[in-house]
Design an enzyme around this catalytic site. Structure first.
Site, PDB file in Angstrom:
ATOM      1  CE1 TYR A 153      -8.653  10.498  -1.541  1.00  0.00           C
ATOM      2  CE2 TYR A 153      -9.514  12.610  -1.541  1.00  0.00           C
ATOM      3  CZ  TYR A 153      -9.781  11.488  -2.081  1.00  0.00           C
ATOM      4  OH  TYR A 153     -10.905  10.613  -1.443  1.00  0.00           O
ATOM      5  CG  ASP A 192      -1.245   1.273   1.207  1.00  0.00           C
ATOM      6  OD1 ASP A 192      -2.097   1.671   0.695  1.00  0.00           O
ATOM      7  OD2 ASP A 192      -1.511   1.684   2.314  1.00  0.00           O
ATOM      8  NE  ARG A 193       0.391   7.524  -2.514  1.00  0.00           N
ATOM      9  CZ  ARG A 193      -0.068   8.761  -2.998  1.00  0.00           C
ATOM     10  NH1 ARG A 193      -0.084   8.393  -4.283  1.00  0.00           N
ATOM     11  NH2 ARG A 193      -0.739   9.172  -2.167  1.00  0.00           N
ATOM     12  CG  ASP A 194      -1.823   8.001   0.731  1.00  0.00           C
ATOM     13  OD1 ASP A 194      -0.691   7.884   0.627  1.00  0.00           O
ATOM     14  OD2 ASP A 194      -2.511   8.458  -0.032  1.00  0.00           O
ATOM     15  CG  HIS A 212     -12.259   4.100 -10.822  1.00  0.00           C
ATOM     16  ND1 HIS A 212     -11.314   2.571 -10.848  1.00  0.00           N
ATOM     17  CD2 HIS A 212     -11.904   4.322 -12.406  1.00  0.00           C
ATOM     18  CE1 HIS A 212     -10.483   2.556 -12.575  1.00  0.00           C
ATOM     19  NE2 HIS A 212     -11.203   3.467 -12.821  1.00  0.00           N
ATOM     20  CG  ASP A 215      -2.770   2.531   6.490  1.00  0.00           C
ATOM     21  OD1 ASP A 215      -2.274   1.863   5.284  1.00  0.00           O
ATOM     22  OD2 ASP A 215      -2.704   3.153   7.289  1.00  0.00           O
ATOM     23  CB  CYS A 218     -13.496   0.430 -10.622  1.00  0.00           C
ATOM     24  SG  CYS A 218     -13.099   1.134  -8.824  1.00  0.00           S
ATOM     25  NE  ARG A 224     -12.801   3.131  -2.860  1.00  0.00           N
ATOM     26  CZ  ARG A 224     -12.293   4.066  -1.932  1.00  0.00           C
ATOM     27  NH1 ARG A 224     -10.563   4.278  -2.975  1.00  0.00           N
ATOM     28  NH2 ARG A 224     -12.124   4.559  -1.085  1.00  0.00           N
ATOM     29  CB  CYS A 233      -7.925   1.756  -7.576  1.00  0.00           C
ATOM     30  SG  CYS A 233      -9.501   2.268  -8.230  1.00  0.00           S
TER      31      CYS A 233
END
Length: 210
Positions: free
Chosen positions: A24, A10-12, A96, A131, A101, A104, A94
């Site tokens: 964001y 994952d990123r954030d 959207h 996380d 979709c 996500r 993603c």
């Protein structure tokens, strides 16, 4: 149990400081790596693991940022890691609205797209680390092992709960020594970013970005 060959991240909140709820990372200046992240990814690189980022970025669908903004943030992410001797093999996003979709998270579409692009990825030889329980759900749906980054002891559907990415990598690799064949990683300034809907351009060809 053998160490996974592919690490979906994952990123954030996993790689960088997570923005406040409803907000964001909309520009490169807003991206700050979490402590130990570059070292953890560098370890994965040196042991021949593939590192793939899979991230929900609904801010694009909400009109709060553009695809170019997202590409610039991911470019800063790759640059920040490379400055510390680490690299990513691919980034999938993603963009959207929720429920619009198949990609996500907690849907498994981003991971499945990566598996289609990298046919040597075996779900049973991969792990999803994030996380939130949405990350865990995406990994379970795709057939991978799962790690939740949270306070140790927290109840979760994940296979493992670890305090942060560095701790998760240490546990998953165990006493694995550097070796294997490191993948090339993304060239500077290039990201592979996209979605899974058949009407969209899913992943950019080499040398292109949007």
């Amino acid at each position: 149990m053998t160490a996974p060959r592919t690490f979906f991240l994952d990123r954030d909140g996993t790689l960088n400081i997570s923005p406040a709820p409803g907000r964001y990372v909309r520009s490169p200046d807003e991206l700050t790596l979490l402590p130990g992240v570059a070292a953890a990814i560098r370890t994965l690189n040196r042991t021949g693991r593939r590192v793939v980022v899979v991230t929900n970025q609904r801010g694009v669908a909400r009109g709060l940022m553009s695809l170019d903004d997202l590409a610039a943030v991911h470019e800063r992410l790759t640059e920040s890691l490379r400055a510390q001797g680490a690299f990513l093999d691919a980034v999938y996003a993603c963009t959207h609205h929720e429920f619009a979709c198949r990609c996500r998270k907690p849907q498994p579409g981003l991971l499945q797209r990566a598996m289609a692009d990298f046919p040597d990825i075996a779900p049973g030889d991969a792990v999803m680390i994030g996380d939130t329980e949405s990350d865990v759900g995406a990994g379970r749906a795709a057939g991978t092992r799962t790690v939740l980054l949270a306070e140790p002891g927290r109840a979760s559907a994940a296979d493992l709960v670890a305090a942060d990415l560095r701790a998760a990598v240490d546990v998953l690799l165990g006493d694995v020594s550097p070796g294997g064949t490191p993948s090339r990683g993304l060239p500077p300034g290039q990201v592979r970013s996209g979605d899974v809907l058949p009407t969209s351009r899913d992943v950019l060809p080499k040398g292109e970005r949007r």
